[in-house]
Design an enzyme around this catalytic site. Structure first.
Site, mmCIF file in Angstrom:
data_model
loop_
_atom_site.group_PDB
_atom_site.id
_atom_site.type_symbol
_atom_site.label_atom_id
_atom_site.label_comp_id
_atom_site.label_asym_id
_atom_site.label_seq_id
_atom_site.Cartn_x
_atom_site.Cartn_y
_atom_site.Cartn_z
ATOM 1 N N GLU A 181 -5.119 9.381 8.524
ATOM 2 C CA GLU A 181 -3.306 9.836 9.182
ATOM 3 C C GLU A 181 -2.938 10.233 9.797
ATOM 4 O O GLU A 181 -1.996 10.041 11.050
ATOM 5 C CB GLU A 181 -2.865 9.622 7.706
ATOM 6 C CG GLU A 181 -3.262 8.940 6.639
ATOM 7 C CD GLU A 181 -2.212 8.378 5.545
ATOM 8 O OE1 GLU A 181 -0.446 8.981 5.320
ATOM 9 O OE2 GLU A 181 -1.912 7.051 4.787
ATOM 10 N N HIS A 212 -8.638 3.183 3.490
ATOM 11 C CA HIS A 212 -9.134 3.956 4.763
ATOM 12 C C HIS A 212 -10.244 4.325 5.479
ATOM 13 O O HIS A 212 -10.269 4.070 6.288
ATOM 14 C CB HIS A 212 -8.584 5.571 4.306
ATOM 15 C CG HIS A 212 -5.870 5.604 4.023
ATOM 16 N ND1 HIS A 212 -5.848 5.157 3.173
ATOM 17 C CD2 HIS A 212 -4.996 5.926 5.136
ATOM 18 C CE1 HIS A 212 -4.509 5.001 3.347
ATOM 19 N NE2 HIS A 212 -3.750 5.590 4.642
ATOM 20 N N CYS A 244 -11.476 3.164 -0.994
ATOM 21 C CA CYS A 244 -9.752 3.376 -0.566
ATOM 22 C C CYS A 244 -10.279 2.564 1.025
ATOM 23 O O CYS A 244 -10.844 2.137 1.299
ATOM 24 C CB CYS A 244 -9.685 4.675 -0.174
ATOM 25 S SG CYS A 244 -8.568 5.361 0.549
ATOM 26 N N CYS A 260 -4.432 -1.284 -2.539
ATOM 27 C CA CYS A 260 -4.050 -0.040 -2.755
ATOM 28 C C CYS A 260 -5.216 0.172 -3.884
ATOM 29 O O CYS A 260 -4.798 -0.221 -5.289
ATOM 30 C CB CYS A 260 -3.024 0.914 -2.505
ATOM 31 S SG CYS A 260 -2.768 2.168 -3.097
ATOM 32 N N ASP A 263 1.189 -1.179 0.001
ATOM 33 C CA ASP A 263 -0.116 0.456 -0.042
ATOM 34 C C ASP A 263 1.090 0.977 0.465
ATOM 35 O O ASP A 263 2.257 1.215 0.373
ATOM 36 C CB ASP A 263 -1.431 0.414 1.369
ATOM 37 C CG ASP A 263 -1.916 1.208 0.904
ATOM 38 O OD1 ASP A 263 -2.853 1.488 -0.007
ATOM 39 O OD2 ASP A 263 -2.064 2.145 2.051
ATOM 40 N N SER A 264 -0.159 2.485 0.074
ATOM 41 C CA SER A 264 0.518 3.810 -0.897
ATOM 42 C C SER A 264 0.949 3.991 0.453
ATOM 43 O O SER A 264 2.228 4.585 1.760
ATOM 44 C CB SER A 264 0.421 4.657 -1.049
ATOM 45 O OG SER A 264 -1.148 4.844 -0.604
#
Length: 273
Positions: A158, A194, A192, A73, A10-11
């Site tokens: 994040e 996240h 996504c 991702c 993942d990024s």
């Protein structure tokens, strides 16, 4: 061919939500996770940059002996996966595989909707790629897909602000934009990795009767099915129940934030690419 761990890329941190579900479904396997945090977020970067970064990381996984790499991702899956599969894998090692998160979700999303109207929430990169429109069309041509980019959601997560009052404004803003496109949307895909951390607040601003679909469990089930169908790949996956974690940024920072996504403490190593 030597055996090795399953790679999960993942990024940044979001792929940990996918790895968590994969480990629940396949606990006996070895895993190696890499977050390219030093170059995150990918969502606003160009196609060429995402392709270059993702390919570089995939090659690193292969050097660690991984027979299979999961791009956990959406942005990398949307902008790099197809090129890597078609252009690079045949030259690097045709026996290895790279899989993404878009196709597994697209294959079953039709089972969630009654109105055939689906909303997709993702990064700007994922939305602009039109990957979900293209893939869902292949399996469910009758479904109409509406998209909305949510550029503030990843930074909120994040920076551990996803439970703050400030997050409410941006969550409601993007949901309102999506739902204004159609009053028949009955299913929303969190495109996504996240976004599952925002699911409680998302539910709070959605009308009743709208289903929310996150990808972790879907990708995990798809991987179980894939390994069953491809014993030539499965036999090359190590099975010691071990997991190791790498980040291209600060290992200490990664360890602190990773718990939010993974649900338990981890030890990470810094990787200089």
């Amino acid at each position: 061919m030597t055996t090795g761990p399953i790679g999960v890329f993942d990024s940044g941190y979001g792929g940990l939500t996918v790895l968590k579900e994969i480990k629940t479904a396949l606990p006996g396997y070895d895993y190696i996770y890499l977050g390219d945090n030093a170059r995150a977020p990918y969502g606003s970067r160009s196609f060429d940059a995402i392709y270059h970064y993702t390919l570089q990381c995939v090659k690193w996984f292969f050097k660690q002996g991984c027979p299979l790499v999961i791009l956990a991702c959406n942005t990398a899956s949307a902008k790099a996966l197809r090129s890597i599969q078609q252009l690079n894998l045949p030259k690097i090692d045709p026996s290895k595989r790279v899989l993404g998160v878009i196709r597994p979700t697209s294959e079953i999303i039709g089972s969630y909707t009654n109105t055939n109207k689906i909303g997709v929430l993702g990064t700007a990169g994922t939305v602009q790629s039109l990957s979900y429109l293209i893939e869902i069309e292949k399996f469910f041509p009758e479904i109409k897909v509406y998209q909305q980019a949510c550029p503030m959601w990843v930074p909120l997560v994040e920076n551990n602000e996803y439970n703050s009052g400030g997050a409410d404004y941006f969550i409601k803003k993007y949901l309102d934009h999506l739902l204004s496109q159609s009053n028949e949307i009955d299913t929303i895909l969190l495109a996504c990795t996240h976004y599952p951390l925002l699911i409680d607040k998302i539910k709070a601003y959605l009308p009743s009767g709208i289903s929310i679909v996150s990808q972790g469990e879907i990708v995990a089930k798809s991987l179980v099915n894939y390994l069953d169908r491809h014993p030539e790949i499965e036999k090359n996956c190590n099975k010691n129940g071990r997991s190791v974690f790498f980040t291209t940024d600060s290992a200490e920072d990664f360890e602190q934030k990773a718990t939010i996504f993974y649900g338990s403490p981890i030890n990470a190593e810094h990787l200089a690419l």
